[in-house]
Scaffold this motif. Structure first.
Motif, short mmCIF file in Angstrom:
data_model
loop_
_atom_site.label_atom_id
_atom_site.label_comp_id
_atom_site.label_asym_id
_atom_site.label_seq_id
_atom_site.Cartn_x
_atom_site.Cartn_y
_atom_site.Cartn_z
N UNK A 1 0.87 -1.19 0.00
CA UNK A 1 0.00 0.00 0.00
C UNK A 1 0.90 1.23 0.00
N UNK A 2 0.63 2.15 -0.92
CA UNK A 2 1.45 3.35 -1.05
C UNK A 2 0.58 4.58 -0.86
N UNK A 3 1.02 5.49 0.01
CA UNK A 3 0.37 6.78 0.23
C UNK A 3 1.36 7.86 -0.18
N UNK B 1 0.40 -11.45 4.59
CA UNK B 1 -0.70 -11.96 5.40
C UNK B 1 -0.45 -13.38 5.90
N UNK B 2 0.49 -14.08 5.29
CA UNK B 2 0.79 -15.44 5.74
C UNK B 2 1.86 -15.43 6.83
N UNK C 1 0.74 -13.86 13.27
CA UNK C 1 0.30 -14.75 12.20
C UNK C 1 -1.08 -14.35 11.72
N UNK C 2 -1.12 -13.52 10.69
CA UNK C 2 -2.38 -13.05 10.14
C UNK C 2 -3.22 -14.18 9.59
N UNK C 3 -2.57 -15.22 9.09
CA UNK C 3 -3.28 -16.35 8.52
C UNK C 3 -4.21 -17.00 9.53
N UNK C 4 -3.85 -16.90 10.81
CA UNK C 4 -4.65 -17.52 11.87
C UNK C 4 -5.84 -16.64 12.26
N UNK C 5 -6.10 -15.58 11.50
CA UNK C 5 -7.28 -14.78 11.76
C UNK C 5 -7.02 -13.38 12.26
N UNK C 6 -5.76 -13.01 12.49
CA UNK C 6 -5.45 -11.66 12.94
C UNK C 6 -5.36 -10.75 11.72
N UNK C 7 -6.39 -9.96 11.46
CA UNK C 7 -6.47 -9.20 10.22
C UNK C 7 -6.34 -7.69 10.42
N UNK D 1 -3.32 2.41 10.34
CA UNK D 1 -4.27 1.44 10.86
C UNK D 1 -4.77 0.67 9.64
N UNK D 2 -4.49 -0.63 9.59
CA UNK D 2 -4.83 -1.42 8.40
C UNK D 2 -5.68 -2.62 8.77
N UNK D 3 -6.59 -2.96 7.87
CA UNK D 3 -7.44 -4.13 7.98
C UNK D 3 -7.22 -4.98 6.75
#
Length: 129
Positions: free
Chosen positions: A41-43, A75-76, A96-102, A119-121
């Motif tokens: 993501x670029x701002x 995300x992995x 570990x985003x893969x485990x549901x932490x988004x 702040x990212x989702x």
């Protein structure tokens, strides 16, 4: 009231007298094997020029210092890297985003006076704008 002058480093912006504004935003999927596993993501934004605004200039005539923030999030693996104007702000194995932490958030200081925060989702489709 107008901002007061001081001998220390002046603030990069004042929300009323020279607000920052967005130039562009982009999001792309960059995973090598599974494209959706990593996102960049670029701002790009500008702190407007207070002297140009005081002189009555408008539009591009008020463009001050340009800045770029790039966030790359796997995300992995959960690795997140944030680069601000070419300088690495953080490069960390977050969780570990893969485990549901988004969700991810990180804050840092800019110019000693301003706090930047991401702040990212991890949901939705990449957008450009």
């Amino acid at each position: 009231t107008t901002p007061t002058k001081s001998t220390s480093t002046p603030p990069l912006y004042h929300p009323i007298y020279n607000p920052p504004y967005k130039i562009s935003y982009g999001s792309e999927l960059t995973g090598k094997i599974i494209r959706s596993s990593k996102r960049r993501i670029t701002f790009q934004f500008v702190f407007s020029d207070p002297s140009a605004i005081a002189a009555g200039k408008k539009g591009l005539g008020c463009r001050g210092s340009e800045h770029e923030v790039i966030m790359t999030w796997s995300h992995i693996s959960g690795t997140v890297e944030i680069i601000h104007d070419g300088r690495v702000v953080t490069n960390t194995h977050w969780s570990n985003s893969y485990a549901g932490n988004t969700r991810f958030n990180h804050a840092w200081m800019v110019g000693g006076k301003h706090q930047m925060e991401i702040v990212a989702n991890a949901s939705g489709t990449p957008k450009r704008g």
